[in-house]
Write a protein that holds these residues in place. Structure first.
Motif, PDB file in Angstrom:
ATOM      1  N   GLN A  48      49.440  57.559 -24.287  1.00  0.00           N
ATOM      2  CA  GLN A  48      49.024  58.246 -25.140  1.00  0.00           C
ATOM      3  C   GLN A  48      48.145  59.639 -24.895  1.00  0.00           C
ATOM      4  O   GLN A  48      48.760  60.572 -25.592  1.00  0.00           O
ATOM      5  CB  GLN A  48      48.570  57.885 -26.995  1.00  0.00           C
ATOM      6  N   MET A  52      49.933  63.547 -24.092  1.00  0.00           N
ATOM      7  CA  MET A  52      49.690  64.188 -25.094  1.00  0.00           C
ATOM      8  C   MET A  52      49.150  65.527 -24.926  1.00  0.00           C
ATOM      9  O   MET A  52      49.789  66.877 -25.163  1.00  0.00           O
ATOM     10  CB  MET A  52      48.696  64.027 -25.721  1.00  0.00           C
ATOM     11  N   TYR A 157      57.601  53.333 -27.586  1.00  0.00           N
ATOM     12  CA  TYR A 157      56.866  54.467 -28.966  1.00  0.00           C
ATOM     13  C   TYR A 157      55.503  54.413 -28.625  1.00  0.00           C
ATOM     14  O   TYR A 157      54.696  53.594 -28.572  1.00  0.00           O
ATOM     15  CB  TYR A 157      57.222  54.048 -30.075  1.00  0.00           C
ATOM     16  N   ASP A 159      54.205  56.900 -31.238  1.00  0.00           N
ATOM     17  CA  ASP A 159      53.763  57.661 -32.529  1.00  0.00           C
ATOM     18  C   ASP A 159      54.507  56.595 -33.301  1.00  0.00           C
ATOM     19  O   ASP A 159      55.287  55.246 -33.053  1.00  0.00           O
ATOM     20  CB  ASP A 159      53.720  58.104 -32.573  1.00  0.00           C
ATOM     21  N   GLU A 160      53.988  55.893 -34.457  1.00  0.00           N
ATOM     22  CA  GLU A 160      54.664  55.843 -35.293  1.00  0.00           C
ATOM     23  C   GLU A 160      56.021  56.265 -36.185  1.00  0.00           C
ATOM     24  O   GLU A 160      56.446  57.129 -36.187  1.00  0.00           O
ATOM     25  CB  GLU A 160      53.513  55.564 -36.656  1.00  0.00           C
ATOM     26  N   ASN A 201      56.057  50.770 -34.630  1.00  0.00           N
ATOM     27  CA  ASN A 201      54.595  50.610 -34.395  1.00  0.00           C
ATOM     28  C   ASN A 201      54.282  51.706 -32.840  1.00  0.00           C
ATOM     29  O   ASN A 201      54.627  51.059 -32.322  1.00  0.00           O
ATOM     30  CB  ASN A 201      53.432  49.618 -35.014  1.00  0.00           C
ATOM     31  N   PRO A 202      53.427  52.408 -32.913  1.00  0.00           N
ATOM     32  CA  PRO A 202      52.153  52.203 -31.710  1.00  0.00           C
ATOM     33  C   PRO A 202      52.720  50.931 -30.456  1.00  0.00           C
ATOM     34  O   PRO A 202      51.595  50.321 -30.817  1.00  0.00           O
ATOM     35  CB  PRO A 202      51.230  53.555 -31.653  1.00  0.00           C
ATOM     36  N   PRO A 223      55.163  63.474 -38.791  1.00  0.00           N
ATOM     37  CA  PRO A 223      54.368  63.398 -38.120  1.00  0.00           C
ATOM     38  C   PRO A 223      55.297  63.101 -36.547  1.00  0.00           C
ATOM     39  O   PRO A 223      56.186  63.003 -36.392  1.00  0.00           O
ATOM     40  CB  PRO A 223      53.303  62.031 -38.472  1.00  0.00           C
ATOM     41  N   ARG A 225      55.937  62.175 -33.151  1.00  0.00           N
ATOM     42  CA  ARG A 225      56.278  60.959 -32.523  1.00  0.00           C
ATOM     43  C   ARG A 225      57.420  61.211 -31.811  1.00  0.00           C
ATOM     44  O   ARG A 225      58.206  61.921 -31.063  1.00  0.00           O
ATOM     45  CB  ARG A 225      58.300  60.461 -33.495  1.00  0.00           C
ATOM     46  N   ARG A 226      56.796  60.610 -30.128  1.00  0.00           N
ATOM     47  CA  ARG A 226      57.128  60.953 -28.788  1.00  0.00           C
ATOM     48  C   ARG A 226      57.310  59.526 -28.859  1.00  0.00           C
ATOM     49  O   ARG A 226      56.852  58.174 -28.579  1.00  0.00           O
ATOM     50  CB  ARG A 226      55.690  60.874 -28.006  1.00  0.00           C
TER      51      ARG A 226
END
Length: 309
Positions: A48, A52, A157, A159-160, A201-202, A223, A225-226
């Protein structure tokens, strides 16, 4: 949005070392499979954090770098980051992720032990400015190919993904004719009447066949989402039909072997049973070696560059 109700089989990486026969058959028939809890703890945090950094770099604006791709924001109409290519080259945690044993054992179960890693990208929806992804197939199985093994993406995933941003799929559409798929994609708007949502979910993963119809809404107040995509193809299909040259396949095998070794050195992999990549026949690797690069641009290795197709 509405969706027809259907049973969705789900795997759990905390409770199994590889997908089961039942889960593999579900994937073959429906074109997708959800796997919970693939990434967790320190690995999830590292992945993550690294992604980011790439996201923030892209949002700040990157000039003359084709790896950073933008689209038109649905709200602002401005330039919005939507995709970053070759993430394995850009991040050590992403190299180790390619060596994830649950994922590789499951890929082998579906494709055989001569599989090749092909694409690696991050797709995303920027906060409150998610770009809609219309109904589509990622690609088509090469014309003339009768090999039944699936070509697919592994979607990690970070992010959520709720109903504002999640993937929607049409189960079984991977088995449709090209004409039927085109007709469905031509419907106006983001029609979900025959589709199902896939909230994530992450740390969760989706396997999705390149021919299954899928898409996602634009999002409103969404939000970030990656999602990281790693695509895999059976080596026999790539060798016979492309789209890459044989040289590319050899290069990517060395990348895979190096990433498996990198994963063994990560603290969070302690206790894992490492995956052993043992391709054979024409795909056997004589001597593993550190790749000269982890970024092999597709356009330099398209088979048509050599054949003139």
């Amino acid at each position: 949005m509405t969706a027809r109700q259907t049973h969705m089989l789900v795997a759990d990486a905390r409770q199994q070392e590889v997908i089961t026969d039942e889960q593999a058959q579900y994937f073959v028939e429906n074109g997708f499979l959800v796997i919970r809890n693939v990434l967790a703890g320190e690995e999830l945090k590292l992945v993550q954090a690294d992604m980011m950094k790439l996201y923030e770099k892209g949002m700040a604006g990157v000039a003359d770098d084709p790896d950073y791709m933008y689209g038109k924001g649905g709200k602002s109409g401005g330039r919005v980051l939507r995709r970053i290519e070759y993430v394995i080259d850009k991040s050590d945690p992403m190299k180790a992720l390619l060596g994830h044993p649950f994922i590789l054992r499951s890929v082998e179960k579906l494709q055989g032990h001569n599989f090749i890693p092909t694409w690696d990208s991050m797709v995303l929806k920027a906060p409150d400015e998610g770009i809609a992804v219309d109904w589509h197939r990622d690609a088509a199985v090469p014309e003339g190919c009768t090999d039944p093994r699936p070509i697919f993406n592994v979607d990690f995933y970070l992010d959520e993904a709720d109903l504002r941003t999640c993937l929607w799929v049409i189960p079984g559409s991977n088995r449709w004719s090209a004409d039927r798929a085109r007709e469905r994609c031509a419907r106006p708007g983001f029609d979900t009447s025959d589709a199902i949502p896939v909230p994530m979910n992450p740390g969760d993963v989706v396997f999705h066949n390149i021919e299954v119809l899928h898409g996602s809404p634009a999002g409103d107040g969404n939000p970030l989402r990656r999602t990281v995509y790693y695509e895999f193809r059976p080596g026999e299909i790539e060798a016979a039909f492309g789209p890459h040259t044989l040289e590319y396949l050899s290069c990517k095998q060395q990348v895979l072997l190096a990433c498996i070794e990198r994963r063994k050195r990560m603290a969070y992999s302690a206790g894992e049973k490492p995956y052993e990549y043992r391709p054979d026949g024409a795909f056997a690797v004589a001597e593993p070696k550190e790749p000269a690069t982890y970024r092999y641009p597709h356009d330099r290795y398209w088979r048509r560059r050599q054949t003139g197709d």
